[in-house]
Design a protein around this motif. Structure first.
Motif, PDB file in Angstrom:
ATOM      1  N   ALA A   1       0.794  78.276 -66.653  1.00 23.85           N
ATOM      2  CA  ALA A   1       0.421  79.793 -66.783  1.00 23.85           C
ATOM      3  C   ALA A   1      -1.058  80.064 -66.249  1.00 23.85           C
ATOM      4  O   ALA A   1      -1.802  79.312 -65.860  1.00 23.85           O
ATOM      5  N   ALA A   2      -1.312  81.266 -66.120  1.00 25.21           N
ATOM      6  CA  ALA A   2      -2.512  81.749 -65.612  1.00 25.21           C
ATOM      7  C   ALA A   2      -3.612  81.142 -66.681  1.00 25.21           C
ATOM      8  O   ALA A   2      -3.244  81.459 -67.727  1.00 25.21           O
ATOM      9  N   GLY A   3      -4.412  80.724 -65.998  1.00 19.48           N
ATOM     10  CA  GLY A   3      -5.561  80.217 -67.151  1.00 19.48           C
ATOM     11  C   GLY A   3      -5.345  78.798 -67.306  1.00 19.48           C
ATOM     12  O   GLY A   3      -6.514  78.496 -67.752  1.00 19.48           O
ATOM     13  N   ARG A   4      -4.569  78.171 -66.878  1.00 21.28           N
ATOM     14  CA  ARG A   4      -4.314  76.831 -66.948  1.00 21.28           C
ATOM     15  C   ARG A   4      -4.656  76.200 -65.576  1.00 21.28           C
ATOM     16  O   ARG A   4      -3.946  76.543 -64.529  1.00 21.28           O
ATOM     17  N   ASN A   5      -5.304  75.087 -65.436  1.00 18.87           N
ATOM     18  CA  ASN A   5      -5.458  74.365 -64.420  1.00 18.87           C
ATOM     19  C   ASN A   5      -4.337  73.098 -64.077  1.00 18.87           C
ATOM     20  O   ASN A   5      -4.484  72.119 -64.455  1.00 18.87           O
ATOM     21  N   PHE A   6      -3.115  73.974 -63.576  1.00 16.66           N
ATOM     22  CA  PHE A   6      -1.827  73.043 -63.457  1.00 16.66           C
ATOM     23  C   PHE A   6      -2.270  71.862 -62.341  1.00 16.66           C
ATOM     24  O   PHE A   6      -1.546  70.933 -62.707  1.00 16.66           O
ATOM     25  N   LEU A   7      -2.835  72.181 -61.283  1.00 16.01           N
ATOM     26  CA  LEU A   7      -2.992  71.234 -60.394  1.00 16.01           C
ATOM     27  C   LEU A   7      -4.215  70.348 -60.602  1.00 16.01           C
ATOM     28  O   LEU A   7      -5.352  70.552 -60.159  1.00 16.01           O
ATOM     29  N   SER A   8      -4.086  69.600 -61.570  1.00 13.44           N
ATOM     30  CA  SER A   8      -5.180  68.592 -62.097  1.00 13.44           C
ATOM     31  C   SER A   8      -5.278  67.377 -61.237  1.00 13.44           C
ATOM     32  O   SER A   8      -4.439  67.332 -60.193  1.00 13.44           O
ATOM     33  N   GLU A   9      -6.105  66.388 -61.584  1.00 16.41           N
ATOM     34  CA  GLU A   9      -6.195  65.287 -60.884  1.00 16.41           C
ATOM     35  C   GLU A   9      -5.156  64.518 -61.022  1.00 16.41           C
ATOM     36  O   GLU A   9      -4.815  63.774 -60.075  1.00 16.41           O
ATOM     37  N   ASP A  10      -4.467  64.575 -62.135  1.00 14.57           N
ATOM     38  CA  ASP A  10      -3.254  63.699 -62.417  1.00 14.57           C
ATOM     39  C   ASP A  10      -2.133  63.751 -61.473  1.00 14.57           C
ATOM     40  O   ASP A  10      -1.409  63.294 -60.955  1.00 14.57           O
TER      41      ASP A  10
ATOM     42  N   GLN B   1       6.516  58.628 -60.039  1.00 20.16           N
ATOM     43  CA  GLN B   1       6.313  59.918 -60.655  1.00 20.16           C
ATOM     44  C   GLN B   1       5.309  60.046 -61.739  1.00 20.16           C
ATOM     45  O   GLN B   1       4.837  60.906 -62.369  1.00 20.16           O
ATOM     46  N   LYS B   2       5.116  58.564 -62.174  1.00 14.30           N
ATOM     47  CA  LYS B   2       3.975  58.466 -63.316  1.00 14.30           C
ATOM     48  C   LYS B   2       2.685  58.139 -62.924  1.00 14.30           C
ATOM     49  O   LYS B   2       1.868  57.838 -63.674  1.00 14.30           O
ATOM     50  N   GLY B   3       2.446  58.200 -61.427  1.00 17.18           N
ATOM     51  CA  GLY B   3       1.214  57.932 -60.810  1.00 17.18           C
ATOM     52  C   GLY B   3       1.048  56.485 -60.171  1.00 17.18           C
ATOM     53  O   GLY B   3      -0.222  56.320 -59.804  1.00 17.18           O
ATOM     54  N   TYR B   4       1.913  55.734 -60.210  1.00 15.80           N
ATOM     55  CA  TYR B   4       1.602  54.306 -59.756  1.00 15.80           C
ATOM     56  C   TYR B   4       2.436  54.180 -58.258  1.00 15.80           C
ATOM     57  O   TYR B   4       3.295  54.629 -57.920  1.00 15.80           O
ATOM     58  N   LYS B   5       1.384  53.519 -57.517  1.00 11.19           N
ATOM     59  CA  LYS B   5       2.009  53.250 -56.113  1.00 11.19           C
ATOM     60  C   LYS B   5       2.681  52.257 -56.320  1.00 11.19           C
ATOM     61  O   LYS B   5       2.219  50.945 -56.414  1.00 11.19           O
ATOM     62  N   VAL B   6       3.850  52.072 -55.519  1.00 13.95           N
ATOM     63  CA  VAL B   6       4.753  50.952 -55.756  1.00 13.95           C
ATOM     64  C   VAL B   6       5.655  50.842 -54.487  1.00 13.95           C
ATOM     65  O   VAL B   6       5.735  51.457 -53.611  1.00 13.95           O
ATOM     66  N   ALA B   7       5.593  49.448 -54.103  1.00 11.56           N
ATOM     67  CA  ALA B   7       6.385  49.019 -53.104  1.00 11.56           C
ATOM     68  C   ALA B   7       7.402  48.013 -53.289  1.00 11.56           C
ATOM     69  O   ALA B   7       7.296  47.417 -54.340  1.00 11.56           O
TER      70      ALA B   7
ATOM     71  N   PHE C   1      -2.388  65.396 -58.357  1.00  9.30           N
ATOM     72  CA  PHE C   1      -2.524  64.978 -57.060  1.00  9.30           C
ATOM     73  C   PHE C   1      -2.539  63.362 -56.938  1.00  9.30           C
ATOM     74  O   PHE C   1      -2.037  62.899 -56.116  1.00  9.30           O
ATOM     75  N   LYS C   2      -2.693  62.596 -58.075  1.00 11.95           N
ATOM     76  CA  LYS C   2      -2.629  61.408 -57.900  1.00 11.95           C
ATOM     77  C   LYS C   2      -1.095  61.128 -57.986  1.00 11.95           C
ATOM     78  O   LYS C   2      -0.559  59.927 -57.273  1.00 11.95           O
ATOM     79  N   ARG C   3      -0.307  61.758 -58.654  1.00 13.78           N
ATOM     80  CA  ARG C   3       1.161  61.562 -58.798  1.00 13.78           C
ATOM     81  C   ARG C   3       1.705  61.777 -57.346  1.00 13.78           C
ATOM     82  O   ARG C   3       2.727  61.094 -56.934  1.00 13.78           O
ATOM     83  N   ILE C   4       1.459  62.896 -56.673  1.00 16.75           N
ATOM     84  CA  ILE C   4       1.677  63.195 -55.329  1.00 16.75           C
ATOM     85  C   ILE C   4       1.596  61.982 -54.387  1.00 16.75           C
ATOM     86  O   ILE C   4       2.263  61.886 -53.500  1.00 16.75           O
TER      87      ILE C   4
END
Length: 385
Positions: free
Chosen positions: A210-219, A266-272, A221-224
């Protein structure tokens, strides 16, 4: 079809909370529907049923006739009562009962909560004794659409589960469900209230995005970044990057390495993930990286043979070409070969995935991973999980 939506305070309403007053056309007054024949369906196995439980469909919206007279209904009863049509079972499999999931966001939280809860009913879902149909309605941000969904739930005799951050929307869902006699549960409400009480802070009441919330947080970008890394490292690709991975999965073909990798990413862990194949040398970097990162996966040979045979048929591989791949002797040799590698590396926890869902396997991996990071005591390393 709802001809008009208005909001007023009924005598039994809470002060300050808008209560939906529903207006129906004369042709839409609640009435007992004609008994429907139960539709037969194929028995679903455990593997495919988990996907069918998340099936959904759009609302059926009948065409509105403006010429029809509009009759106000203060408290509309259920279109039919539970127990109508009893004794009319024709011996076929019954249609499943409906669960409506409503969210003002993606619905991910509510959908996975329902999926986890349904896991407690596997004993009757397997043979369709208590078949279930789930319907997800995401992005519900206006009361008009919410009321229509509640009304449709009443027609189907469904239960309503919702995650609505806006208190007015949550109150409207509860009041409308009460008016129509729809059982409803606020999935996040009690948790949010408990945390608010514990922190002494009032919740924002804003849905994610929603407007007013910083949806694109550091977490976020870490997941992406983790997902991009994991996709590039799939199936043994770019072994020189294993040192950059948080978690490395290894095991024979069809032990679920790829879907498990994506789930963890998807939980933010780099996996090989590195496949173990007879006659194919494993990359040297697998043995050079910290052993705490590596997790072995194993599976029952009978189940593995079935999975491989099904996979081969799906890919259109001819029978003579898949003799080794899905032959029981080869499957056992494959697993024995992997077992020897695991035994030579006792710091690698070996996880039995035969009867585990991806979420369960991931939970075991993350528990061990974080225990090691925090240097907690662990059971004997060679133990299988």
């Amino acid at each position: 079809m709802i001809a008009e939506n208005r909001f007023s305070l009924l005598p039994d309403s809470k002060p300050g909370i808008p209560t939906p007053t529903i207006f129906l056309s004369s042709s839409e007054l609640p009435s007992k529907p004609k008994p429907q024949k139960s539709k037969g369906s194929l028995r679903l196995n455990l593997w495919s049923r988990s996907r069918s439980l998340r099936s959904g469909r759009k609302l059926e919206r009948p065409v509105e006739n403006p010429a029809q007279a509009v009759i106000p209904v203060e408290k509309a009863p259920l279109p039919f009562q539970a127990g109508d049509g009893e004794g009319e079972d024709d011996g076929q499999t019954r249609e499943g009962k409906s669960i409506y999931i409503v969210s003002d966001g993606t619905g991910w939280t509510a959908e996975h909560s329902v999926s986890a809860a349904l896991g407690q009913f596997d004993h009757c879902l397997v043979d369709q004794a208590c078949a279930v149909n789930t319907h997800l309605f995401s992005g519900v941000d206006d009361i008009e659409r919410l009321i229509e969904i509640v009304r449709q739930a009443a027609k189907e005799g469904a239960i309503l589960l919702y995650t609505l951050a806006d208190p007015l929307m949550a109150d409207a869902a509860r009041e409308a469900s009460q008016l129509w006699g729809v059982p409803c549960t606020d999935v996040l409400g009690p948790i949010t209230e408990a945390i608010a009480s514990h922190l002494g802070v009032t919740p924002s009441g804003l849905p994610r995005g929603a407007a007013g919330r910083n949806f694109l947080s550091e977490d976020y970008f870490k997941r992406i970044e983790a997902i991009e890394f994991t996709i590039k490292q799939d199936d043994g690709a770019l072994p020189q990057n294993l040192l950059k991975a948080d978690i490395v999965l290894t095991g024979v073909s069809r032990t679920g390495k790829t879907p498990l990798s994506i789930y963890l990413a998807q939980k933010g862990y780099k996996v090989a993930n590195i496949p173990i194949v007879i006659g194919l040398e494993l990359p040297k970097t697998l043995f050079e990286i910290p052993s705490d990162k590596v997790f072995g996966l194993t599976i029952d040979p009978v189940i593995l043979k079935t999975i491989r045979r099904s996979r081969a048929k799906t890919l259109g591989i001819a029978g003579h070409e898949m003799i080794n791949y899905s032959d029981m002797d080869y499957v056992k040799k494959d697993l024995e070969h992997a077992g020897k590698i695991f035994a030579q590396n006792p710091r690698w926890p070996v996880i039995e995935v035969t009867s585990k869902a991806i979420e369960e396997t991931a939970a075991v991996i993350l528990r061990i991973y974080h225990d090691r990071k925090q240097k907690r005591s662990l059971p004997r390393i060679s133990k299988r999980y």
